[in-house]
Enzyme design. Structure first.
Site, PDB file in Angstrom:
ATOM      1  N   GLU A 171       0.814  -1.326  -0.111  1.00 44.36           N
ATOM      2  CA  GLU A 171      -0.083  -0.041   0.131  1.00 44.36           C
ATOM      3  C   GLU A 171       0.781   1.134   0.062  1.00 44.36           C
ATOM      4  O   GLU A 171       0.514   2.365  -0.735  1.00 44.36           O
ATOM      5  CB  GLU A 171      -0.873   0.153   1.083  1.00 44.36           C
ATOM      6  CG  GLU A 171      -2.061  -1.108   0.881  1.00 44.36           C
ATOM      7  CD  GLU A 171      -3.021  -0.770  -0.058  1.00 44.36           C
ATOM      8  OE1 GLU A 171      -2.934   0.111  -0.872  1.00 44.36           O
ATOM      9  OE2 GLU A 171      -3.622  -1.894  -0.591  1.00 44.36           O
ATOM     10  N   ASP A 225      -9.056   6.578  -2.185  1.00 41.01           N
ATOM     11  CA  ASP A 225      -7.825   7.139  -3.144  1.00 41.01           C
ATOM     12  C   ASP A 225      -8.437   7.901  -4.128  1.00 41.01           C
ATOM     13  O   ASP A 225      -9.468   8.129  -4.295  1.00 41.01           O
ATOM     14  CB  ASP A 225      -7.136   5.966  -3.442  1.00 41.01           C
ATOM     15  CG  ASP A 225      -7.815   5.041  -4.464  1.00 41.01           C
ATOM     16  OD1 ASP A 225      -8.982   4.885  -4.467  1.00 41.01           O
ATOM     17  OD2 ASP A 225      -7.097   4.282  -5.217  1.00 41.01           O
ATOM     18  N   TYR A 281      -5.932   6.901   3.826  1.00 42.93           N
ATOM     19  CA  TYR A 281      -5.993   5.885   2.987  1.00 42.93           C
ATOM     20  C   TYR A 281      -5.342   4.723   3.375  1.00 42.93           C
ATOM     21  O   TYR A 281      -6.088   3.624   3.355  1.00 42.93           O
ATOM     22  CB  TYR A 281      -5.570   6.461   1.531  1.00 42.93           C
ATOM     23  CG  TYR A 281      -5.446   5.230   0.738  1.00 42.93           C
ATOM     24  CD1 TYR A 281      -6.324   4.573   0.038  1.00 42.93           C
ATOM     25  CD2 TYR A 281      -4.216   4.376   0.508  1.00 42.93           C
ATOM     26  CE1 TYR A 281      -6.467   3.197  -0.704  1.00 42.93           C
ATOM     27  CE2 TYR A 281      -4.325   3.271  -0.225  1.00 42.93           C
ATOM     28  CZ  TYR A 281      -5.067   2.691  -0.625  1.00 42.93           C
ATOM     29  OH  TYR A 281      -4.969   1.587  -1.375  1.00 42.93           O
TER      30      TYR A 281
END
Length: 350
Positions: free
Chosen positions: A40, A141, A123
DNA sequence: GAACCGTGGAA
DNA sequence: TTTCCAAGGTT
């Protein structure tokens, strides 16, 4: 069909499509929360195709959270070399060290706690929570804002930070409590492959729920205000070798552009010759100056127009600089413009 | 809250 | 060539 009145059908259509059509990506083959965290962070503002080889190498080098916590920062930066946004790498290691020290090496599974970790914003927190732990949390996002702005015909400017709160609220209302991982990833996968800036609505599994498609306005969304033009900075780079054939380099400051990366000597002045600039700025005499390479390097918010030279000196390294052997230079983390110059200099030297 | 922080691919 | 941007976060 109004999405707000048919949430369950929407979830089902989205998740079934995702499970059927999802791309086979390395981080989708693991349930290791640390590996998912790494992916991520790498994926922030970075394309999937770019990330894949970096992810594979990074996980091979630092297979466990403990391995990364114990690594030297320079080795972490070396693995990040060329990926960009280098503070991500440093913050990731800092965050991992916090998990070791404060949470007994177990990544926390609440938004409250995981958000305190270095480099973990709204996020990334939601992504790790939902994908690694199955917690129903939003992970908004750019993809999600594009998809949702079309589905619900939201005409707020997504360039304004507080607009994101609208989407987070929408997601918390829409999210599938039983499979938040597939729900969040499904929205992102949709945004990445179907609901792209130039959307392929005929292939969309949820177009029946889409207000923008219904109105034929999908290409107008999301709304995003323009940003200003960037600055251009002229730059001279001088690759200096001593009589032992070693290379003069310095490490950039710990904050700011290309933080902690290594570079050759740079001067923000193209009006004067390198000999003069070296004498004026460093009291250093260089000889055998030869032109090397001219090119432009474009950052996200500024541009360097670089002209580079090689030269020789028999003097000591100025304050803040060091001489390194070729093998040492090879091992130092360098950003892309310096990699180009380094490669060209090596070619020219032999 | 605006500005800063990389890179390479695609339109 | 120019523009935009791609699974954002920090200051």
């Amino acid at each position: 069909m109004q999405l707000i009145d048919h949430k369950e059908e929407f979830r089902k259509a989205l998740i079934e499509w995702y499970l059927r059509e999802k791309r086979d990506l390395p981080w989708r083959r693991t349930s290791n929360p640390y590996h998912i965290w790494v992916s991520e962070v790498m994926l922030q503002q970075t394309r999937v195709d770019t990330v894949i080889p970096y992810y594979e190498r990074f996980i091979s080098k630092f297979p466990t959270l403990t391995d990364l916590a114990q690594a030297k920062e320079e080795d972490v930066l070396k693995m990040w070399e060329g990926l960009g946004y280098y503070s991500r790498g440093r913050n990731l290691q800092a965050g991992v060290r916090e998990v070791v020290e404060m949470y007994g090496s177990e990544i926390p599974d609440t938004r409250q706690e995981i958000s305190k970790l270095k480099g973990v914003g709204p996020y990334t927190a939601g992504a790790v929570l939902s994908i690694a732990f199955g917690v129903p949390e939003h992970a908004v996002d750019g993809n999600v804002m594009r998809v949702i702005s079309r589905l619900l015909l939201i005409e707020e400017d997504i360039a304004i930070p507080k607009t994101k709160k609208i989407f987070e609220t929408v997601i918390m209302d829409l999210i599938d409590e039983d499979d938040p991982s597939s729900f969040n990833q499904g929205l992102m996968e949709l945004g990445a492959t179907i609901c792209t800036p130039n959307p392929k609505c005929l292939l969309c599994p949820v177009r029946d729920f889409c207000e923008a498609f219904h109105e034929g306005r999908q290409r107008e969304l999301p709304l995003k205000s323009k940003k200003m033009k960037m600055k251009t900075i002229p730059m001279q780079v001088c690759v200096i070798r001593n009589l032992q054939g070693e290379w003069l380099m310095k490490q950039r400051p710990a904050t700011g552009l290309l933080a902690n990366m290594w570079e050759f000597l740079m001067i923000e002045d193209v009006r004067n010759d390198i000999e003069v600039l070296m004498k004026d700025n460093y009291g250093m005499t260089v000889e055998r100056v030869r032109h090397l390479l001219d090119f432009k390097h474009i950052f996200s918010h500024l541009t360097w127009t670089i002209t580079s030279h090689v030269a020789v000196t028999d003097e000591r390294a100025p304050e803040g600089f060091e001489f390194f052997s070729s093998e040492q230079v090879e091992r130092l983390p360098k950003a892309v413009p310096m990699m180009k110059i380094w490669n060209e200099a090596q070619n020219k030297m032999q």
